[in-house]
Design an enzyme around this catalytic site. Structure first.
Site, PDB file in Angstrom:
ATOM      1  N   HIS A 194      43.542  35.733  41.942  1.00 36.50           N
ATOM      2  CA  HIS A 194      42.701  34.895  40.874  1.00 36.50           C
ATOM      3  C   HIS A 194      43.570  33.765  40.558  1.00 36.50           C
ATOM      4  CE1 HIS A 194      40.639  39.211  40.809  1.00 36.50           C
ATOM      5  NE2 HIS A 194      39.954  38.285  41.320  1.00 36.50           N
ATOM      6  N   GLU A 197      45.476  33.687  37.126  1.00 38.31           N
ATOM      7  CA  GLU A 197      46.582  34.497  36.785  1.00 38.31           C
ATOM      8  C   GLU A 197      48.108  34.003  37.208  1.00 38.31           C
ATOM      9  OE1 GLU A 197      44.956  38.213  38.523  1.00 38.31           O
ATOM     10  OE2 GLU A 197      43.024  37.882  37.335  1.00 38.31           O
ATOM     11  N   HIS A 321      48.479  40.910  39.836  1.00 39.67           N
ATOM     12  CA  HIS A 321      47.284  40.194  38.868  1.00 39.67           C
ATOM     13  C   HIS A 321      47.805  40.248  37.523  1.00 39.67           C
ATOM     14  CE1 HIS A 321      43.638  40.438  41.799  1.00 39.67           C
ATOM     15  NE2 HIS A 321      44.598  41.353  42.457  1.00 39.67           N
ATOM     16  N   GLU A 395      48.669  44.872  37.322  1.00 43.18           N
ATOM     17  CA  GLU A 395      48.142  43.992  36.192  1.00 43.18           C
ATOM     18  C   GLU A 395      49.295  43.545  35.271  1.00 43.18           C
ATOM     19  OE1 GLU A 395      45.358  42.369  36.031  1.00 43.18           O
ATOM     20  OE2 GLU A 395      43.798  43.690  37.272  1.00 43.18           O
TER      21      GLU A 395
HETATM   22 ZN   LIG Z   1      43.037  39.174  39.095  1.00 41.31          ZN
END
Ligand SMILES: [Zn+2]
Length: 458
Positions: A194, A197, A321, A395
């Site tokens: 992404h 990020e 992420h 994350e």
């Molecule tokens: Zn992500």
């Protein structure tokens, strides 16, 4: 377009200055002045965004009450859900999303001004170089090649495919006798599916750099590099990353022209395991931030990762992420947990404990579908579904939108890497300790995954 923008702005100001507490503190004169100032700022921002292949418009962060009814309704609308926090769902809304919310008679609050980093960042592209200490595509390419040059026996950069806009997807291999494919544990670290990020590029890259720079002096780094093959693909979505640097900081997807006026496929919804199994976890709508594409592996970025992965014999995989400080393992597509849950949980708990020891920061952990929200077609479900190897989405910090969300400071780069380092070392070490060359023969029967799943995964 302009009208709807003005409407958006005036709603924002109404929200802020309609507050009775604020009004009592501000004279009429001040209020008019502030209105003018904010209007000027937002007009500038609007103009800054007008050029470019797709005018992203001014996005707002809005919240709606978290009720089952609204949750479902918002999902159906294909909105970009950001965070679930203190009884509210936060959404990144485009002007047309605000109109849609209004038409659906969904009560929402504009919360953008609460998010200082979000509000500040869009102004920066005019000055250039908003990525600061964060890597751009070219900077990363140069730094990866520099590592290869500095550590020729230990580091090798592979071009594993092209992005849509023909940027190279690079994999950095780190191992003693790096030119040879030795029968050793292979571990994969991915970053930046992404675009926005940014910290997810830095953590895997810095891990590679750490192993190489400490090989000569740190026996533990040397042991890991001698006995494993660590592969790092720090930038899976280079087109998106460049777009976040030069056009729109908040971009998430790749840059696929969907031929309907919208751009981008969410490449972490485009992998082929349970792809598109439901619209709760990915979206068939090209406008959506979680648009899964026309078919599984429709995107060159996911094709490249797939082909690369299938050529190797990985024992473990982590995909980085941000944000939310969470370690997640399969399944993402369902709330059902896999048979191997105890092993997956054990590794996640081990990583979380090591991370916590560094800065005291707590990363939660658990099965993805039960932890954050349902996702289908992501990298982790695919590597686990295809080869049953322990697979994780991590994350990175911060923990929530209010703490900065996607916008880590430059100073965060080193500290977030350092707090993750012991967990990364542990992850590699675990597969070294458990690796036996015979294990590679299991690979043929992996797609079936009927029996011996738990044995294979240890
Ligand atoms: Zn992500």
């Amino acid at each position: 377009m302009l009208t709807s923008k003005r409407k958006t702005n005036s709603r924002k100001f109404g929200g802020k200055f309609g507050d009775t507490h604020l009004i009592s503190e501000l004279s009429v004169c001040h209020r008019i002045f502030h209105r003018f100032l904010l209007l000027a700022v937002f007009t500038l921002l609007s103009v800054a965004f007008l050029p470019g292949p797709q005018n992203p418009g001014i996005k707002e962060i809005v919240s709606v009450a978290k009720t089952p009814f609204l949750e479902n309704k918002i999902r159906d609308m294909g909105l970009d859900l950001l965070a679930d926090w203190e009884g509210k769902i936060f959404i990144v809304a485009r002007p047309e999303d605000l109109v849609a919310l209004e038409q659906a008679k969904i009560h929402f609050m504009v919360e953008t001004t609460k998010f200082a980093p979000f509000v500040q960042t869009p102004a920066a592209p005019a000055g250039g170089g908003i990525n600061g200490a964060y890597h751009s595509y070219k900077e990363l390419e140069a730094d990866m090649l520099a590592l290869q040059q500095k550590f020729p026996g230990l580091a090798k950069v592979f071009d594993i495919g092209d992005s849509l806009e023909k940027r190279n997807l690079y994999a950095l291999k780190i191992s003693a006798n790096v030119a040879f494919d030795e029968d050793e544990a292979e571990v994969l670290f991915l970053g930046c599916h992404h675009a926005r990020e940014w910290i997810s590029v830095e953590v895997p890259f810095l891990f590679g750099k750490y192993l190489l720079e400490n090989y000569a002096t740190d026996p533990e780094a040397k042991r890991l590099v001698d006995r494993s093959e660590v592969w790092i693909v720090p930038l899976v979505n280079p087109d998106g990353l460049e777009y976040t640097i030069h056009v729109y900081r908040y971009w998430r997807k790749n840059r696929r022209d969907n031929k309907d006026g919208t751009y981008g496929v969410d490449i972490n919804r485009n992998y082929g395991y349970k792809w598109g199994v439901s619209n709760n976890g990915s979206s068939p709508d090209p406008r959506s931030e979680i648009y899964r594409g026309l078919q599984a592996f429709s995107e060159p970025e996911t094709q490249a990762i797939r082909d690369f992965f299938l050529k190797k014999n990985f024992q473990g995989m982590v995909s980085y992420h941000s944000f939310s400080q969470t370690i997640m393992y399969p399944w993402g597509y369902t709330t059902v947990i896999p048979d191997q849950e105890p092993v997956l949980r054990d590794i996640a708990a081990g990583m979380a404990a090591l991370i916590r020891e560094v800065n005291g920061r707590a990363y939660s952990f658990g099965p993805a579908g039960q932890t954050l929200y349902l996702t289908n077609g992501d990298a982790v479900d695919w590597t686990f579904g295809t080869s049953a190897i322990p697979s994780y989405t991590i994350e990175l910090p911060p923990v929530d939108e209010m703490s900065g969300g996607f916008f880590n400071s430059e100073a965060d780069i080193q500290s977030i890497f350092e707090e993750n380092l012991p967990a990364m070392l542990y992850f590699v070490d675990r597969f070294i300790r458990e690796y036996s060359p015979r294990r590679s023969s299991f690979r043929q029967d992996l797609p079936e995954r009927k029996l011996d799943k738990s044995r294979r995964i240890r």
